[in-house]
Scaffold this motif. Structure first.
Motif, PDB file in Angstrom:
ATOM      1  N   GLU A 144       0.829  -1.206   0.000  1.00 28.36           N
ATOM      2  CA  GLU A 144       0.000   0.000   0.000  1.00 28.36           C
ATOM      3  C   GLU A 144       0.862   1.254   0.000  1.00 28.36           C
ATOM      4  OE1 GLU A 144      -3.535   2.167   2.650  1.00 28.36           O
ATOM      5  OE2 GLU A 144      -2.857   0.135   3.163  1.00 28.36           O
ATOM      6  N   LEU A 145       1.894   1.260   0.857  1.00 30.67           N
ATOM      7  CA  LEU A 145       2.764   2.427   0.946  1.00 30.67           C
ATOM      8  C   LEU A 145       3.565   2.601  -0.346  1.00 30.67           C
ATOM      9  CD1 LEU A 145       4.034   4.738   2.524  1.00 30.67           C
ATOM     10  CD2 LEU A 145       5.669   3.094   3.480  1.00 30.67           C
ATOM     11  N   ALA A 146       4.074   1.508  -0.887  1.00 23.91           N
ATOM     12  CA  ALA A 146       4.885   1.585  -2.105  1.00 23.91           C
ATOM     13  C   ALA A 146       4.105   2.221  -3.252  1.00 23.91           C
ATOM     14  CB  ALA A 146       5.369   0.194  -2.496  1.00 23.91           C
ATOM     15  N   LEU A 147       2.875   1.831  -3.408  1.00 21.66           N
ATOM     16  CA  LEU A 147       2.055   2.387  -4.483  1.00 21.66           C
ATOM     17  C   LEU A 147       1.699   3.851  -4.207  1.00 21.66           C
ATOM     18  CD1 LEU A 147      -0.273  -0.670  -5.194  1.00 21.66           C
ATOM     19  CD2 LEU A 147       1.652   0.129  -6.566  1.00 21.66           C
ATOM     20  N   GLU A 148       1.502   4.173  -2.942  1.00 23.13           N
ATOM     21  CA  GLU A 148       1.171   5.558  -2.571  1.00 23.13           C
ATOM     22  C   GLU A 148       2.310   6.513  -2.911  1.00 23.13           C
ATOM     23  OE1 GLU A 148       0.145   5.833   1.526  1.00 23.13           O
ATOM     24  OE2 GLU A 148      -1.828   4.899   1.297  1.00 23.13           O
ATOM     25  N   VAL A 149       3.544   6.068  -2.708  1.00 24.09           N
ATOM     26  CA  VAL A 149       4.700   6.972  -2.880  1.00 24.09           C
ATOM     27  C   VAL A 149       5.311   6.907  -4.280  1.00 24.09           C
ATOM     28  CG1 VAL A 149       5.223   6.941  -0.418  1.00 24.09           C
ATOM     29  CG2 VAL A 149       6.330   5.265  -1.932  1.00 24.09           C
ATOM     30  N   GLY A 150       4.690   6.176  -5.197  1.00 21.85           N
ATOM     31  CA  GLY A 150       5.138   6.240  -6.575  1.00 21.85           C
ATOM     32  C   GLY A 150       5.846   5.031  -7.127  1.00 21.85           C
ATOM     33  N   PRO A 203      13.655   5.191 -12.413  1.00 18.01           N
ATOM     34  CA  PRO A 203      14.914   5.685 -11.816  1.00 18.01           C
ATOM     35  C   PRO A 203      14.781   7.068 -11.182  1.00 18.01           C
ATOM     36  CG  PRO A 203      15.357   4.669 -13.928  1.00 18.01           C
ATOM     37  CD  PRO A 203      13.858   4.723 -13.800  1.00 18.01           C
ATOM     38  N   ALA A 204      13.975   7.930 -11.792  1.00 18.59           N
ATOM     39  CA  ALA A 204      13.811   9.290 -11.260  1.00 18.59           C
ATOM     40  C   ALA A 204      13.080   9.306  -9.932  1.00 18.59           C
ATOM     41  CB  ALA A 204      13.070  10.156 -12.281  1.00 18.59           C
ATOM     42  N   MET A 205      12.301   8.258  -9.663  1.00 19.82           N
ATOM     43  CA  MET A 205      11.516   8.185  -8.426  1.00 19.82           C
ATOM     44  C   MET A 205      12.187   7.336  -7.356  1.00 19.82           C
ATOM     45  SD  MET A 205       8.774   9.987  -8.678  1.00 19.82           S
ATOM     46  CE  MET A 205       7.782   9.302  -7.334  1.00 19.82           C
ATOM     47  N   TYR A 206      13.296   6.705  -7.709  1.00 21.71           N
ATOM     48  CA  TYR A 206      13.918   5.730  -6.804  1.00 21.71           C
ATOM     49  C   TYR A 206      14.228   6.303  -5.427  1.00 21.71           C
ATOM     50  CZ  TYR A 206      17.774   3.138  -4.679  1.00 21.71           C
ATOM     51  OH  TYR A 206      18.589   2.503  -3.778  1.00 21.71           O
ATOM     52  N   GLU A 207      14.918   7.422  -5.388  1.00 21.57           N
ATOM     53  CA  GLU A 207      15.337   7.967  -4.092  1.00 21.57           C
ATOM     54  C   GLU A 207      14.148   8.384  -3.235  1.00 21.57           C
ATOM     55  OE1 GLU A 207      18.852  10.383  -3.572  1.00 21.57           O
ATOM     56  OE2 GLU A 207      19.337  10.150  -5.684  1.00 21.57           O
ATOM     57  N   SER A 208      13.135   8.981  -3.842  1.00 24.32           N
ATOM     58  CA  SER A 208      11.988   9.425  -3.060  1.00 24.32           C
ATOM     59  C   SER A 208      11.201   8.228  -2.520  1.00 24.32           C
ATOM     60  CB  SER A 208      11.071  10.330  -3.893  1.00 24.32           C
ATOM     61  OG  SER A 208      10.553   9.646  -5.012  1.00 24.32           O
ATOM     62  N   VAL A 209      11.074   7.160  -3.321  1.00 23.87           N
ATOM     63  CA  VAL A 209      10.389   5.957  -2.837  1.00 23.87           C
ATOM     64  C   VAL A 209      11.192   5.306  -1.722  1.00 23.87           C
ATOM     65  CG1 VAL A 209       9.625   3.632  -3.453  1.00 23.87           C
ATOM     66  CG2 VAL A 209       9.194   5.536  -5.017  1.00 23.87           C
ATOM     67  N   ARG A 210      12.492   5.173  -1.924  1.00 23.55           N
ATOM     68  CA  ARG A 210      13.340   4.568  -0.886  1.00 23.55           C
ATOM     69  C   ARG A 210      13.294   5.382   0.395  1.00 23.55           C
ATOM     70  NH1 ARG A 210      19.037   5.789  -1.987  1.00 23.55           N
ATOM     71  NH2 ARG A 210      18.457   7.534  -0.675  1.00 23.55           N
ATOM     72  N   ALA A 240      10.917   7.324   1.449  1.00 20.99           N
ATOM     73  CA  ALA A 240       9.602   7.180   2.072  1.00 20.99           C
ATOM     74  C   ALA A 240       9.506   5.862   2.841  1.00 20.99           C
ATOM     75  CB  ALA A 240       8.512   7.255   1.010  1.00 20.99           C
ATOM     76  N   LEU A 241      10.060   4.801   2.267  1.00 22.26           N
ATOM     77  CA  LEU A 241      10.064   3.506   2.951  1.00 22.26           C
ATOM     78  C   LEU A 241      10.963   3.554   4.179  1.00 22.26           C
ATOM     79  CD1 LEU A 241      10.246   1.185  -0.197  1.00 22.26           C
ATOM     80  CD2 LEU A 241       8.236   1.686   1.196  1.00 22.26           C
ATOM     81  N   ASP A 242      12.103   4.244   4.044  1.00 20.19           N
ATOM     82  CA  ASP A 242      12.995   4.441   5.203  1.00 20.19           C
ATOM     83  C   ASP A 242      12.262   5.188   6.313  1.00 20.19           C
ATOM     84  OD1 ASP A 242      15.249   3.166   4.254  1.00 20.19           O
ATOM     85  OD2 ASP A 242      16.119   4.974   3.379  1.00 20.19           O
ATOM     86  N   GLY A 243      11.509   6.206   5.909  1.00 13.98           N
ATOM     87  CA  GLY A 243      10.807   7.036   6.891  1.00 13.98           C
ATOM     88  C   GLY A 243       9.777   6.274   7.687  1.00 13.98           C
ATOM     89  N   LYS A 244       9.268   5.191   7.118  1.00 13.88           N
ATOM     90  CA  LYS A 244       8.290   4.347   7.828  1.00 13.88           C
ATOM     91  C   LYS A 244       8.970   3.217   8.603  1.00 13.88           C
ATOM     92  CE  LYS A 244       4.481   6.369   6.490  1.00 13.88           C
ATOM     93  NZ  LYS A 244       3.530   6.993   7.444  1.00 13.88           N
ATOM     94  N   LYS A 266      12.581  -2.065   6.711  1.00 16.52           N
ATOM     95  CA  LYS A 266      13.967  -2.474   6.491  1.00 16.52           C
ATOM     96  C   LYS A 266      14.094  -3.376   5.266  1.00 16.52           C
ATOM     97  CE  LYS A 266      15.271  -0.347  10.233  1.00 16.52           C
ATOM     98  NZ  LYS A 266      16.045   0.908  10.131  1.00 16.52           N
ATOM     99  N   TYR A 267      14.811  -2.903   4.266  1.00 17.66           N
ATOM    100  CA  TYR A 267      15.042  -3.692   3.059  1.00 17.66           C
ATOM    101  C   TYR A 267      16.409  -4.354   3.131  1.00 17.66           C
ATOM    102  CZ  TYR A 267      16.994   0.944   2.053  1.00 17.66           C
ATOM    103  OH  TYR A 267      17.644   2.148   2.137  1.00 17.66           O
ATOM    104  N   VAL A 268      16.605  -5.374   2.301  1.00 20.32           N
ATOM    105  CA  VAL A 268      17.891  -6.083   2.289  1.00 20.32           C
ATOM    106  C   VAL A 268      18.789  -5.583   1.172  1.00 20.32           C
ATOM    107  CG1 VAL A 268      17.032  -8.162   3.393  1.00 20.32           C
ATOM    108  CG2 VAL A 268      16.896  -7.970   0.909  1.00 20.32           C
ATOM    109  N   GLN A 269      18.197  -4.920   0.170  1.00 21.45           N
ATOM    110  CA  GLN A 269      19.011  -4.354  -0.905  1.00 21.45           C
ATOM    111  C   GLN A 269      18.220  -3.269  -1.622  1.00 21.45           C
ATOM    112  OE1 GLN A 269      21.451  -6.967  -3.376  1.00 21.45           O
ATOM    113  NE2 GLN A 269      20.663  -5.963  -5.184  1.00 21.45           N
ATOM    114  N   ALA A 270      18.903  -2.188  -1.983  1.00 23.81           N
ATOM    115  CA  ALA A 270      18.281  -1.106  -2.735  1.00 23.81           C
ATOM    116  C   ALA A 270      19.297  -0.556  -3.721  1.00 23.81           C
ATOM    117  CB  ALA A 270      17.791  -0.009  -1.796  1.00 23.81           C
TER     118      ALA A 270
END
Length: 250
Positions: free
Chosen positions: A155-161, A178-185, A187-191, A194-198
């Motif tokens: 849900e969050l991933a789709l919300e943030v692009g 690619p242009a949205m990568y940092e903002s999506v990452r 946003a996920l960090d902000g919540k 924890k990912y294993v690779q980005a």
């Protein structure tokens, strides 16, 4: 899951070995130096450098190493080697498409080594453009399924692009432009997720299923490519059963 994510899983497990850490540091230092040389030493103003420094921090690279690599790139520290970026394309066992990104100070040496690895493991090096059209440059953020609330993540991933979500029984991969990568990452960090690779990498449009014989041959080929000092990244469009991956990794 696609070869992109499958191989990422294998590399994370293999990368935990101390014998690999020196090679990981060398590859990241090359990327930091070149990124700084091409785009300057300001991390905030140089997205490629920013990604390289983040990768260094994720590998627990000492701060001094990072700063020295940046200064070499900007010319504040003299000496060093001038690297050239080249992407080689070819086919692995079963017609799997393979991209190999290198940084080298001697392309004649490097292409000979890459060609040898391809041919020794049932593949062949091709012409420029022969398989690159099968890949798209995308942001990729990978989570272990067992460590995440799937509904919250999706849900969050789709919300943030996020552009797409791919999953298998063990992992969930968030795909972004690619242009949205940092903002999506971010946003996920902000919540606190924890990912294993980005990373921003080349994601295959489709995959080729390999049975055990060709699968093991393919994995050995990519392992040898990854182990080459000039190789920065390897991408392929294979699909292999988890049982074969675990057998290879044991």
């Amino acid at each position: 899951m696609s070869g992109h994510s499958k191989w990422s899983t294998i590399k994370r497990k293999k990368g935990a070995l101390d014998s690999k850490r020196g090679k990981i540091f060398t590859k990241i230092i090359k990327e930091i130096t070149l990124a700084a040389r091409l785009g300057g030493g300001d991390i905030e103003g140089n997205s490629r450098l920013r990604q390289a420094v983040l990768a260094a921090k994720n590998e627990n690279m000492p701060k001094d190493n990072i700063e020295k690599a940046i200064k070499k790139g900007t010319g504040e520290i003299g000496g060093g080697v001038a690297y050239e970026e080249i992407t080689y394309e070819g086919y692995g066992p079963g017609g799997v498409a393979v991209l190999v990104e290198v940084m080298t100070d001697n392309k004649n040496r490097t292409v000979a080594e890459i060609r040898h690895i391809f041919s020794k493991h049932g593949g062949n090096l091709g012409e420029n453009g022969c398989v690159s059209w099968l890949f798209d440059k995308k942001g990729s953020i990978i989570f272990e399924r067992k460590s995440i609330d799937e509904d919250v993540l999706m849900e969050l991933a789709l919300e943030v692009g996020a552009e797409d979500i791919r999953e298998d029984e063990n992992e969930i991969e968030i795909i972004t432009d690619p242009a949205m990568y940092e903002s999506v990452r971010d946003a996920l960090d902000g919540k606190g997720l924890k990912y294993v690779q980005a990373s921003v990498s080349m994601v295959p449009q489709n995959t080729i299923k390999l049975e055990e014989g060709r699968a093991e041959q393919m994995l050995k080929m990519i392992d040898k490519l990854e182990d080459n000092d000039d190789v920065q990244n390897v991408y392929a469009n294979f699909d292999i059963d988890d049982e074969i991956v675990e057998k290879f990794n044991s």
